[in-house]
Write a protein that holds these residues in place. Structure first.
Motif, short mmCIF file in Angstrom:
data_model
loop_
_atom_site.label_atom_id
_atom_site.label_comp_id
_atom_site.label_asym_id
_atom_site.label_seq_id
_atom_site.Cartn_x
_atom_site.Cartn_y
_atom_site.Cartn_z
N THR A 1 28.00 -9.81 -4.83
CA THR A 1 27.46 -10.07 -3.50
C THR A 1 26.02 -9.59 -3.50
OG1 THR A 1 28.25 -7.93 -2.68
CG2 THR A 1 29.68 -9.85 -2.33
N GLU B 1 27.37 -14.83 -2.07
CA GLU B 1 28.47 -14.39 -2.92
C GLU B 1 28.45 -15.27 -4.15
OE1 GLU B 1 32.26 -14.34 -1.04
OE2 GLU B 1 31.62 -13.07 0.62
N TYR B 2 28.54 -14.63 -5.35
CA TYR B 2 28.50 -15.36 -6.61
C TYR B 2 29.77 -15.10 -7.40
CZ TYR B 2 23.49 -14.48 -5.61
OH TYR B 2 22.26 -14.34 -5.02
N ASP B 3 30.13 -16.04 -8.30
CA ASP B 3 31.12 -15.74 -9.31
C ASP B 3 30.36 -15.35 -10.58
OD1 ASP B 3 30.17 -18.02 -10.51
OD2 ASP B 3 31.95 -19.22 -10.11
N GLN C 1 29.11 -19.05 -4.49
CA GLN C 1 30.31 -19.44 -3.75
C GLN C 1 30.01 -19.62 -2.27
OE1 GLN C 1 32.79 -20.31 -5.36
NE2 GLN C 1 33.31 -18.97 -7.07
N LEU D 1 34.95 -8.96 -10.36
CA LEU D 1 35.52 -10.08 -9.63
C LEU D 1 34.46 -11.02 -9.09
CD1 LEU D 1 38.26 -8.22 -7.53
CD2 LEU D 1 38.61 -9.63 -9.56
N ARG D 2 33.41 -10.45 -8.50
CA ARG D 2 32.36 -11.27 -7.92
C ARG D 2 31.12 -10.42 -7.68
NH1 ARG D 2 33.58 -11.89 -1.43
NH2 ARG D 2 34.10 -9.72 -1.06
#
Length: 362
Positions: free
Chosen positions: A227, A138-140, A146, A224-225
């Motif tokens: 994946t 999971e990335y920002d 993250q 938002l993010r």
């Protein structure tokens, strides 16, 4: 109900002191997929799914008792067709009629369904990646990882205690700009993407990584993010190079196509020189499988028959040992001549390796 409420595109309705509908506007009927006659006189609470009723009761008691000036909540309704309708509901007193409540409602069904599907997809990706040895992340949007699983650490050759979280630390400097540009373009124009890049391990070793990523967005469409799943394709690329060398040099017309691609976009991974010598077509002439089919089988009815045969044959090969049963088709060469061609194929993972033997003289 005020006239402006009746004309509003937002769902509006009035409830009496017992929570039964007094009146509803057309927009609210559309949201709940029910005509006004199915709503007026019935209590709103009866139409909410059981799991949401306690939330509604507390909101009603708070607003009716004066401890809350108003209240906003997400409620789920059962539609007549058996489906679910997800809504944002705003509840406040209707001062023009003592004891009555005004309900304002927004349809968030599509957003909620996407949210549920995304959560299920992420769970499936995590499970699949764990079983298949692929890394889940999971990335920002600030180049920060993250979360990641142990497979990611294995791919990048690092220990968890040494993991910094910045993805640029583990990408080869020559590929970093391309990766960031691809992700940015995906965030702006799409909801998913794919990229192949080189990972640079702390010991200096280079691994080739294929990454599929999905953009999660809020209700307004803001990202938002990210994946994604990552897997090491270093050995696969080596095998592919060896396979390409062999097929390029065999004295038989051969081509290779990735069947994991959508049928309308399938490109040739290899179209060897013997194909050009025998049938005249180059990769520039037929860059995709559909282009090959249109050139080699110009008659639409015959082409459809050939396509249907291949679709069924590939399904059987996937279920069996990967071998595609032999088939003989009449192919039109680039010079317009008709050739009788024996097709032999087999599946090597997601690759279809196909040889074409000209048996016209026979």
């Amino acid at each position: 109900m005020p006239e402006w409420c009746r004309r509003s595109n937002l769902g509006h309705g009035l409830l009496d002191e017992n929570g039964a509908w007094i009146s509803v506007n057309p927009a609210l009927c559309h949201i709940l997929h029910r005509p006004a006659e199915d709503l007026v006189g019935r209590r709103l609470e009866e139409q909410i799914v059981e799991a949401n009723r306690e939330v509604f009761r507390k909101a009603w008691e708070g607003v009716a008792g004066g401890t809350l000036p108003s209240h906003c909540m997400d409620l789920e309704f059962q539609a007549p067709d058996g489906g679910r309708r997800y809504t944002d509901v705003f509840l406040n007193k209707f001062e023009e009629s003592p004891g009555a409540m005004m309900v304002q409602m927004v349809n968030i069904t599509r957003h909620k369904q996407n949210e549920i599907a995304l959560a299920q997809s992420i769970s499936r990706i995590q499970l699949t990646s764990a079983v298949a040895g692929m890394g889940f992340c999971e990335y920002d949007f600030k180049t920060q990882i993250q979360k990641c699983d142990d497979n990611v650490l294995r791919i990048y050759g690092i220990r968890r205690e040494d993991f910094s979280g910045r993805w640029g630390t583990y990408i080869h400097p020559g590929d970093l700009e391309h990766v960031e540009k691809t992700i940015q373009e995906t965030v702006e124009n799409s909801d998913s993407g794919e990229i192949i890049f080189r990972a640079l391990r702390p010991d200096g070793a280079i691994r080739h990584v294929r990454s599929f990523f999905t953009v999660e967005r809020d209700l307004e469409g803001n990202p938002l993010r990210l994946t994604g799943i990552n897997f090491d394709i270093t050995e696969l690329l080596e095998k592919r190079k060896n396979l390409e060398w062999i097929l390029e040099n065999i004295p038989v017309p051969a081509l290779v196509v990735d069947i994991n691609q959508p049928s309308e976009n399938r490109t040739f991974l290899l179209l060897n020189r013997k194909i050009t010598e025998t049938f005249g077509y180059t990769r520039e002439d037929t860059p995709t499988a559909p282009a090959w089919m249109e050139s080699a089988f110009p008659d639409e009815a015959y082409r459809t028959m050939v396509f249907d045969w291949w679709r069924d044959a590939l399904r059987q090969a996937e279920k069996g040992d990967g071998m595609v049963k032999d088939a003989e088709f009449r192919l039109v060469a680039k010079d317009g001549s008709c050739r009788d061609v024996l097709h032999n194929g087999y599946l090597a993972g997601s690759f279809l390796v196909l040889t074409l033997r000209d048996i016209t003289e026979q």
